[in-house]
Design an enzyme around this catalytic site. Structure first.
Site, mmCIF file in Angstrom:
data_model
loop_
_atom_site.group_PDB
_atom_site.id
_atom_site.type_symbol
_atom_site.label_atom_id
_atom_site.label_comp_id
_atom_site.label_asym_id
_atom_site.label_seq_id
_atom_site.Cartn_x
_atom_site.Cartn_y
_atom_site.Cartn_z
ATOM 1 N N GLU A 112 13.301 -4.167 66.033
ATOM 2 C CA GLU A 112 14.513 -3.248 65.739
ATOM 3 C C GLU A 112 14.105 -2.017 65.170
ATOM 4 O OE1 GLU A 112 17.336 -5.103 62.698
ATOM 5 O OE2 GLU A 112 18.780 -3.477 63.227
ATOM 6 N N LYS A 145 16.156 -4.078 69.832
ATOM 7 C CA LYS A 145 17.519 -4.018 69.107
ATOM 8 C C LYS A 145 17.478 -2.532 68.535
ATOM 9 C CE LYS A 145 20.115 -5.797 65.253
ATOM 10 N NZ LYS A 145 20.681 -6.918 64.517
HETATM 11 P P1 13P Z 1 24.508 -3.760 61.656
HETATM 12 O O1 13P Z 1 25.076 -4.050 62.805
HETATM 13 O O2 13P Z 1 25.603 -3.636 60.383
HETATM 14 O O3 13P Z 1 24.009 -2.200 61.678
HETATM 15 O O4 13P Z 1 23.369 -4.542 61.227
HETATM 16 C C1 13P Z 1 22.685 -5.163 62.308
HETATM 17 C C2 13P Z 1 21.487 -5.615 61.549
HETATM 18 O O5 13P Z 1 20.839 -6.660 61.700
HETATM 19 C C3 13P Z 1 20.584 -4.561 60.693
HETATM 20 O O6 13P Z 1 19.028 -4.987 60.231
#
Ligand code: 13P
Length: 344
Positions: free
Chosen positions: A179, A221
């Site tokens: 991510e 992500k």
């Molecule tokens: P949000 O969808 O609120 O951005 O959170 C996703 C997430 O896993 C942040 O690490």
């Protein structure tokens, strides 16, 4: 050769089956504390447990959610009837996953840039989490856009750490969710978000290559490409979809099976509209799904307010958001769905 490759692929197939998406319920103590405080809810181990049970026990949620990212505290907690959460989720056909990073800190000597902590002892923690039932993991790197940030060094340092995380997880058969989040905070325009997101993703895949990460065994992500929150010009859903897909096509190899977007501070409705617009353009090399925290949870949390008499109303809102996002993934979402909440 990693002997876990079939296991990694099988986990990804389960995550993508549906068409469903992921619930990120891995808020750290600080983050959930702030979200609870906004709704006048005290943050204690028991209120957090009760709230997460509300989400996981929502009837029918398994039709739209294929996996949940848990926080360390939650993977060790149980339902009110004494079933460990990972086991409870598995019985419902939902795969448990776990956030393994330890959050971001300032990157020394690079004002405004962040670096994510958590590599020390990671392999052992992963093995323990796998024993607890987790099949996938998540690590978040955060990049803010400002006059001279993110620096190239911060991009490379985070790309290195993300890739090291991914290779450690794959070495014990856990699917890493990689991510790299370019934050929505700031006054930048959508063009700047596109440029930074492309640079970050290219660097991440460069380092994943150096670390010999098996691309078929990861989920990316990323953020969607958006205007900064404080920029007066808000891009349309069509522009968000076009720029997001262009950025991904330029930087994400087709070997990656799935891209699961974070919601990143968009409103629940915006996140769904954008995901629907992205999935309107068919025939992309990757599945394009969701891994939302706020866009799935904001409305149910506001409805719940820590009061069990609001449980059904909160679950209904949660089920509705999950259903709308699943339809957005499938390309069947329409504005009409927003006014027709499902019955529990
Ligand atoms: P949000 O969808 O609120 O951005 O959170 C996703 C997430 O896993 C942040 O690490």
């Amino acid at each position: 050769m990693n002997s876990y490759l079939p296991e990694l692929q099988s986990t990804i197939e389960k995550i993508l089956s549906g068409p469903r998406g992921l619930l990120a319920a891995d808020e750290s103590f600080g983050t959930i504390g702030k979200r609870f405080a906004k709704n006048s809810i005290e943050s204690t181990p028991e209120t957090r447990r009760t709230y997460r049970e509300l989400l996981f026990s929502t009837p029918g949620i398994e039709n739209y959610i294929s996996g949940v990212i848990l926080f360390d505290e939650t993977i060790h907690q149980k339902t009110s009837t004494g079933v460990a959460f990972p086991e409870y989720l598995k019985k419902k056909g939902i795969i448990p996953g776990i956030k393994v990073d330890k959050g971001t800190i300032e990157l020394s000597n690079y004002t405004g840039d962040k670096i994510t902590e958590g590599l020390d002892g990671l392999l052992n923690r992963c093995i323990e989490y796998k024993e607890k039932g987790a099949l996938f993991t998540k690590w978040r790197a955060l990049f803010h856009i400002g006059p001279s940030i993110p620096s190239s060094f911060a991009i490379e340092a985070n790309a290195f750490v993300l890739s090291r995380f991914a290779s450690i997880c794959q070495s014990c058969g856990l699917v890493p969710i990689v991510e790299p989040e370019v934050s929505i905070e700031g006054t930048h325009d959508i063009g700047m978000c596109e440029e930074v997101t492309e640079t970050v993703l290219k660097s991440v895949f460069n380092f994943l290559h150096f670390h010999k990460v098996y691309l078929e065994g990861i989920i990316l992500k990323p953020n969607m490409v958006l205007s900064g929150k404080d920029n007066p010009k808000k891009a349309s859903s069509e522009e968000v979809a076009e720029r997001t897909l262009r950025t991904l096509r330029r930087s994400v190899p087709a070997a990656v099976p799935a891209i699961a977007f974070l919601s990143g501070g968009q409103s629940p409705l915006e996140a769904t509209q954008h995901l629907a617009a992205i999935n309107k353009a068919k025939n992309q090399p990757w599945a394009l799904t969701f891994s939302f925290s706020r866009a799935l949870q904001d409305l149910p949390l506001q409805a719940w307010k820590g009061n069990q008499s609001n449980l059904i109303a909160a679950q209904q809102l949660f089920l509705h958001r999950a259903q709308c996002n699943s339809a957005a993934r499938e390309g069947t979402w329409s504005a009409l769905m927003e006014s027709e909440p499902p019955r529990l």
